[in-house]
Design a protein around this motif. Structure first.
Motif, PDB file in Angstrom:
ATOM      1  N   PRO A 194       0.786  -1.234   0.000  1.00  0.00           N
ATOM      2  CA  PRO A 194       0.000   0.000   0.000  1.00  0.00           C
ATOM      3  C   PRO A 194       0.818   1.284   0.000  1.00  0.00           C
ATOM      4  O   PRO A 194       0.515   2.212  -0.765  1.00  0.00           O
ATOM      5  CB  PRO A 194      -0.843  -0.125   1.276  1.00  0.00           C
ATOM      6  CG  PRO A 194      -0.977  -1.582   1.497  1.00  0.00           C
ATOM      7  CD  PRO A 194       0.317  -2.191   1.026  1.00  0.00           C
ATOM      8  N   GLU A 195       1.852   1.355   0.847  1.00  0.00           N
ATOM      9  CA  GLU A 195       2.610   2.602   0.924  1.00  0.00           C
ATOM     10  C   GLU A 195       3.342   2.921  -0.368  1.00  0.00           C
ATOM     11  O   GLU A 195       3.470   4.098  -0.769  1.00  0.00           O
ATOM     12  CB  GLU A 195       3.614   2.550   2.092  1.00  0.00           C
ATOM     13  CG  GLU A 195       4.642   1.429   2.008  1.00  0.00           C
ATOM     14  CD  GLU A 195       4.193   0.130   2.643  1.00  0.00           C
ATOM     15  OE1 GLU A 195       5.066  -0.629   3.090  1.00  0.00           O
ATOM     16  OE2 GLU A 195       2.963  -0.117   2.688  1.00  0.00           O
ATOM     17  N   PHE A 196       3.781   1.897  -1.071  1.00  0.00           N
ATOM     18  CA  PHE A 196       4.469   2.103  -2.339  1.00  0.00           C
ATOM     19  C   PHE A 196       3.470   2.365  -3.462  1.00  0.00           C
ATOM     20  O   PHE A 196       3.751   3.139  -4.378  1.00  0.00           O
ATOM     21  CB  PHE A 196       5.351   0.898  -2.662  1.00  0.00           C
ATOM     22  CG  PHE A 196       6.547   0.779  -1.769  1.00  0.00           C
ATOM     23  CD1 PHE A 196       7.731   1.430  -2.082  1.00  0.00           C
ATOM     24  CD2 PHE A 196       6.489   0.037  -0.602  1.00  0.00           C
ATOM     25  CE1 PHE A 196       8.850   1.336  -1.257  1.00  0.00           C
ATOM     26  CE2 PHE A 196       7.588  -0.057   0.239  1.00  0.00           C
ATOM     27  CZ  PHE A 196       8.773   0.591  -0.086  1.00  0.00           C
ATOM     28  N   ILE A 197       2.308   1.705  -3.393  1.00  0.00           N
ATOM     29  CA  ILE A 197       1.263   1.975  -4.383  1.00  0.00           C
ATOM     30  C   ILE A 197       0.847   3.439  -4.314  1.00  0.00           C
ATOM     31  O   ILE A 197       0.729   4.118  -5.341  1.00  0.00           O
ATOM     32  CB  ILE A 197       0.039   1.057  -4.145  1.00  0.00           C
ATOM     33  CG1 ILE A 197       0.388  -0.395  -4.479  1.00  0.00           C
ATOM     34  CG2 ILE A 197      -1.148   1.523  -4.993  1.00  0.00           C
ATOM     35  CD1 ILE A 197      -0.733  -1.379  -4.183  1.00  0.00           C
ATOM     36  N   GLN A 198       0.632   3.942  -3.098  1.00  0.00           N
ATOM     37  CA  GLN A 198       0.216   5.338  -2.941  1.00  0.00           C
ATOM     38  C   GLN A 198       1.263   6.282  -3.519  1.00  0.00           C
ATOM     39  O   GLN A 198       0.929   7.253  -4.215  1.00  0.00           O
ATOM     40  CB  GLN A 198      -0.011   5.654  -1.461  1.00  0.00           C
ATOM     41  CG  GLN A 198      -0.426   7.093  -1.208  1.00  0.00           C
ATOM     42  CD  GLN A 198      -0.831   7.336   0.229  1.00  0.00           C
ATOM     43  OE1 GLN A 198      -1.541   6.533   0.824  1.00  0.00           O
ATOM     44  NE2 GLN A 198      -0.370   8.447   0.798  1.00  0.00           N
ATOM     45  N   HIS A 199       2.525   6.009  -3.264  1.00  0.00           N
ATOM     46  CA  HIS A 199       3.603   6.852  -3.786  1.00  0.00           C
ATOM     47  C   HIS A 199       3.635   6.805  -5.305  1.00  0.00           C
ATOM     48  O   HIS A 199       3.858   7.828  -5.965  1.00  0.00           O
ATOM     49  CB  HIS A 199       4.947   6.387  -3.206  1.00  0.00           C
ATOM     50  CG  HIS A 199       6.113   7.186  -3.681  1.00  0.00           C
ATOM     51  ND1 HIS A 199       6.491   8.375  -3.101  1.00  0.00           N
ATOM     52  CD2 HIS A 199       6.987   6.968  -4.708  1.00  0.00           C
ATOM     53  CE1 HIS A 199       7.544   8.859  -3.733  1.00  0.00           C
ATOM     54  NE2 HIS A 199       7.874   8.034  -4.706  1.00  0.00           N
ATOM     55  N   ARG A 200       3.379   5.630  -5.869  1.00  0.00           N
ATOM     56  CA  ARG A 200       3.469   5.442  -7.323  1.00  0.00           C
ATOM     57  C   ARG A 200       2.310   6.123  -8.063  1.00  0.00           C
ATOM     58  O   ARG A 200       2.519   6.751  -9.104  1.00  0.00           O
ATOM     59  CB  ARG A 200       3.474   3.942  -7.637  1.00  0.00           C
ATOM     60  CG  ARG A 200       3.518   3.582  -9.114  1.00  0.00           C
ATOM     61  CD  ARG A 200       4.900   3.647  -9.677  1.00  0.00           C
ATOM     62  NE  ARG A 200       4.980   3.030 -10.998  1.00  0.00           N
ATOM     63  CZ  ARG A 200       6.114   2.748 -11.629  1.00  0.00           C
ATOM     64  NH1 ARG A 200       7.281   3.038 -11.062  1.00  0.00           N
ATOM     65  NH2 ARG A 200       6.100   2.185 -12.817  1.00  0.00           N
ATOM     66  N   ILE A 201       1.103   5.994  -7.522  1.00  0.00           N
ATOM     67  CA  ILE A 201      -0.067   6.438  -8.290  1.00  0.00           C
ATOM     68  C   ILE A 201      -0.497   7.865  -7.981  1.00  0.00           C
ATOM     69  O   ILE A 201      -1.422   8.378  -8.631  1.00  0.00           O
ATOM     70  CB  ILE A 201      -1.261   5.488  -8.068  1.00  0.00           C
ATOM     71  CG1 ILE A 201      -1.853   5.643  -6.672  1.00  0.00           C
ATOM     72  CG2 ILE A 201      -0.865   4.039  -8.327  1.00  0.00           C
ATOM     73  CD1 ILE A 201      -3.129   4.852  -6.453  1.00  0.00           C
ATOM     74  N   GLU A 202       0.145   8.527  -7.017  1.00  0.00           N
ATOM     75  CA  GLU A 202      -0.323   9.850  -6.625  1.00  0.00           C
ATOM     76  C   GLU A 202      -0.261  10.862  -7.772  1.00  0.00           C
ATOM     77  O   GLU A 202      -1.026  11.822  -7.807  1.00  0.00           O
ATOM     78  CB  GLU A 202       0.475  10.365  -5.424  1.00  0.00           C
ATOM     79  CG  GLU A 202       1.956  10.531  -5.662  1.00  0.00           C
ATOM     80  CD  GLU A 202       2.690  10.951  -4.396  1.00  0.00           C
ATOM     81  OE1 GLU A 202       2.023  11.060  -3.339  1.00  0.00           O
ATOM     82  OE2 GLU A 202       3.924  11.149  -4.468  1.00  0.00           O
ATOM     83  N   LYS A 203       0.640  10.636  -8.741  1.00  0.00           N
ATOM     84  CA  LYS A 203       0.746  11.556  -9.872  1.00  0.00           C
ATOM     85  C   LYS A 203      -0.323  11.274 -10.925  1.00  0.00           C
ATOM     86  O   LYS A 203      -0.510  12.076 -11.850  1.00  0.00           O
ATOM     87  CB  LYS A 203       2.136  11.465 -10.509  1.00  0.00           C
ATOM     88  CG  LYS A 203       2.568  10.072 -10.921  1.00  0.00           C
ATOM     89  CD  LYS A 203       3.997  10.096 -11.458  1.00  0.00           C
ATOM     90  CE  LYS A 203       4.564   8.712 -11.724  1.00  0.00           C
ATOM     91  NZ  LYS A 203       4.783   7.948 -10.491  1.00  0.00           N
ATOM     92  N   TRP A 204      -1.018  10.131 -10.803  1.00  0.00           N
ATOM     93  CA  TRP A 204      -2.052   9.767 -11.776  1.00  0.00           C
ATOM     94  C   TRP A 204      -3.452   9.845 -11.197  1.00  0.00           C
ATOM     95  O   TRP A 204      -4.413  10.103 -11.924  1.00  0.00           O
ATOM     96  CB  TRP A 204      -1.814   8.342 -12.297  1.00  0.00           C
ATOM     97  CG  TRP A 204      -0.476   8.126 -12.937  1.00  0.00           C
ATOM     98  CD1 TRP A 204       0.161   8.974 -13.792  1.00  0.00           C
ATOM     99  CD2 TRP A 204       0.383   6.992 -12.772  1.00  0.00           C
ATOM    100  NE1 TRP A 204       1.375   8.443 -14.175  1.00  0.00           N
ATOM    101  CE2 TRP A 204       1.531   7.216 -13.578  1.00  0.00           C
ATOM    102  CE3 TRP A 204       0.308   5.805 -12.049  1.00  0.00           C
ATOM    103  CZ2 TRP A 204       2.583   6.308 -13.656  1.00  0.00           C
ATOM    104  CZ3 TRP A 204       1.347   4.891 -12.125  1.00  0.00           C
ATOM    105  CH2 TRP A 204       2.471   5.145 -12.922  1.00  0.00           C
ATOM    106  N   VAL A 205      -3.568   9.592  -9.886  1.00  0.00           N
ATOM    107  CA  VAL A 205      -4.882   9.541  -9.243  1.00  0.00           C
ATOM    108  C   VAL A 205      -4.932  10.548  -8.094  1.00  0.00           C
ATOM    109  O   VAL A 205      -4.283  10.358  -7.064  1.00  0.00           O
ATOM    110  CB  VAL A 205      -5.175   8.120  -8.701  1.00  0.00           C
ATOM    111  CG1 VAL A 205      -6.582   8.065  -8.111  1.00  0.00           C
ATOM    112  CG2 VAL A 205      -5.002   7.074  -9.788  1.00  0.00           C
TER     113      VAL A 205
END
Length: 369
Positions: free
Chosen positions: A260-271
């Protein structure tokens, strides 16, 4: 939409295992396709959304049709029939068989259970297909037996190009591919050659049966304006010890990148924060993705059991519905990048069968990107 954080409810494994042999027989029998060059050009294809296709009557067979049969051993190559592949590999094999039928201008035959997964009439708009419990199929079998050597040839290890150019094969009623011990998709030798791919990878996902498409449409309507992520973990994050006892994996960053913590970091620029986020995953840990709820309104297929439970009989059908929901999102983020334009959770390549590497769990290189 209220915040929803219930994990995907897995279907019983015993039910899935009991279906695999049936699915193997169903898709494996896919293989007879008739002469339809008048309907379609092999130089290029354009595909419409299933919703936009007109309701055309199914094409009738004639006495001049020819057929291709791939057989019942779809992804049970050689002596490994106890480890048949999942839906992804089976779809690759199915697409391979359909492409060969298109290339040879033959009809394809498929098993009667396959219509619980795919819309046969919809597929037939592009690649004409018949079921193996139909009168047409029995007619083909009986005719081929009467014709003897002129009716059927059992081929293995012969390229589709040789079959097409050799008059001995091209004039036969039935070509039987069951002689090959390989998985279907392994017979497509030019899978990495984009110009050799006649059907796009998006073809079969949009060919889901009508009842599966209807269920997906109902969920999409309830979700409204949403984004989606597909998080593939379980089968891809496996590790093994090397000869020194050190754990290695084929996808060194995947376990890290799908937390979760890495997903949030990854997708914050898209979502952007506050968006509804539909998650489809094979992760079995309850509440695994709950930390994402501080930023997004989470939704899973299990939240729509009232719509899905009456339709779903197995995990294959569940995944096909989830895949339609994923594709219906404003922004769809895959686990692995498959095309250059894809958004993905990890930069690890999806295909890696040789290089076992040390898993990476730190955040350092992520912060540098």
């Amino acid at each position: 939409m209220a915040t929803i954080n219930k994990p995907l409810k897995p279907k019983p494994l015993t039910k899935l295992r009991s279906l695999i042999p049936t699915l193997i027989l169903c898709i494996s029998a896919i293989a007879l396709l008739c002469l339809f060059s008048s309907l379609i050009s092999t130089n290029g294809f354009s595909f419409s959304s299933p919703k936009n296709l007109p309701n055309k009557p199914r094409r009738q067979h004639t006495t001049h049709e020819k057929y291709l049969y791939w057989g019942s051993r779809i992804d049970c190559p050689g002596k490994h029939c106890e480890s048949c592949e999942g839906l992804g590999h089976q779809e690759s094999s199915l697409r391979c068989a359909l492409e060969e039928a298109m290339f040879l201008n033959r009809w394809a035959e498929s098993s009667c259970v396959m219509d619980t997964l795919y819309d046969m009439d919809l597929i037939s708009e592009t690649v004409p297909v018949i079921l193996d419990n139909s009168k047409d199929w029995y007619r083909v079998l009986s005719t081929s037996m009467r014709l003897g050597a002129r009716g059927v040839a059992h081929v293995g290890g012969i390229s589709r190009f040789d079959i097409k150019e050799n008059s001995h094969y091209s004039n036969l009623l039935l070509i039987n591919r069951t002689a090959s011990p390989l998985s279907w998709f392994m017979e497509c030798k030019d899978r990495n050659n984009r110009s050799a791919i006649m059907l796009p990878y998006s073809f079969l996902p949009t060919m889901a049966s009508q009842r599966l498409r209807d269920a997906a449409d109902k969920v999409i309507a309830l979700l409204g304006d949403y984004d989606s992520i597909h998080v593939r973990r379980g089968d891809k994050i496996k590790t093994r010890k090397d000869r020194f006892g050190v754990y290695r994996t084929l996808h060194p960053h995947l376990d890290r990148d799908t937390r979760p913590e890495f997903i949030q970091h990854r997708i914050e620029k898209w979502v952007p924060p506050g968006r509804a986020l539909f998650i489809a995953s094979n992760e079995k840990t309850p509440g695994f993705f709950s930390p994402l709820a501080v930023r997004y309104k989470l939704a899973y297929s299990s939240n729509y059991s009232g719509i899905l439970d009456p339709v779903i009989e197995n995990n294959y059908q569940l995944f096909m519905i989830e895949r339609l929901i994923l594709m219906g999102a404003k922004t769809f983020i895959k686990t692995f990048k498959e095309d250059d334009t894809d958004l993905s959770l990890t930069d690890d390549p999806k295909k890696n069968t040789k290089s076992w590497q040390l898993p990476v769990y730190n955040m350092d290189e992520v912060e540098r990107k």
